[in-house]
Design an enzyme around this catalytic site. Structure first.
Site: not given
Ligand code: PRP
Length: 196
Positions: A169, A116-117, A120, A182
């Protein structure tokens, strides 16, 4: 005028995106150094396994972390991807996640490392870990470049963490705001009023 790669220094940010950047929180060289360390840990932890480690990137933000991690590993590894729907900003506590793209790989008996990146609230990973475990893999672990512990709604076993970030953010290195930013090579915060 855009800069050539020869003119870019370590803190380079594309000119059209720079005006909205408040601060570089984690510059590219620190990300690279931390990924060196994490890759070495993964190498050690998964050495001598029966099957190749499967890296699973959660689209789309994780693609940078996954590709930079995969290029550092010395153990044999494979890659695959999943995509999930977001649970929607007004219902973050519902934890409802829908799989939009599933794995192409059978994971029964495999070691799986979810990449994961950012973690949250943790709701996405909580769902994905449970979902993958139901497929009887040998193991499921998580590597995330970033974690925002102050936002966590569910406890999660994240084995490999790059950096903790405050509750601001952040974008760059795969993370977006409205699909922008990105490609910034660093983790940065945006100026207030940018819309983030
Ligand atoms: C982001 C991130 C995780 C998720 C984390 O993805 O890459 O997958 O949110 O959030 P959480 O811990 O609150 O579940 P996003 O839905 O923004 O999609 P993306 O990776 O395509 O930007």
């Amino acid at each position: 005028m855009s800069s050539t790669s020869a003119e870019r220094d370590d803190l380079w940010i594309p000119e059209q995106l720079r005006e909205n950047v408040e601060e570089i929180l984690i510059p590219a060289d620190r990300i690279a150094a931390r990924l060196d360390e994490l890759a070495a840990e993964v190498d050690r932890d998964y050495a001598g396994r029966d099957t190749d480690l499967l890296l699973v990137g959660v689209l789309r933000g994780a693609v940078f972390t996954l590709s930079d991690l995969a290029r550092r590993l010395t153990i044999p590894s494979a890659i695959d991807f999943m995509a999930c729907s977001s649970y929607g900003s007004s219902t973050t506590s519902s934890g409802v996640v829908r799989i939009l793209k599933d794995l192409d790989t059978e994971i029964e008996g495999r070691d799986v490392l979810l990449v994961e990146d950012i973690v949250d609230t943790g709701l996405t990973l909580d769902y994905l870990i449970k979902n993958l475990r139901s497929r009887n893999p040998a193991s499921v672990e998580v590597l995330s470049l970033l974690t925002k512990p102050s936002r966590r709604e569910v406890e999660l076993p994240v084995r490999y963490i790059g950096f903790e970030v405050p509750d601001v953010f952040v974008v760059g290195y795969g993370l977006d705001y409205a699909e922008r930013y990105r490609g910034i090579p660093h983790i940065v915060s945006l100026k207030p009023g940018t819309g983030a």
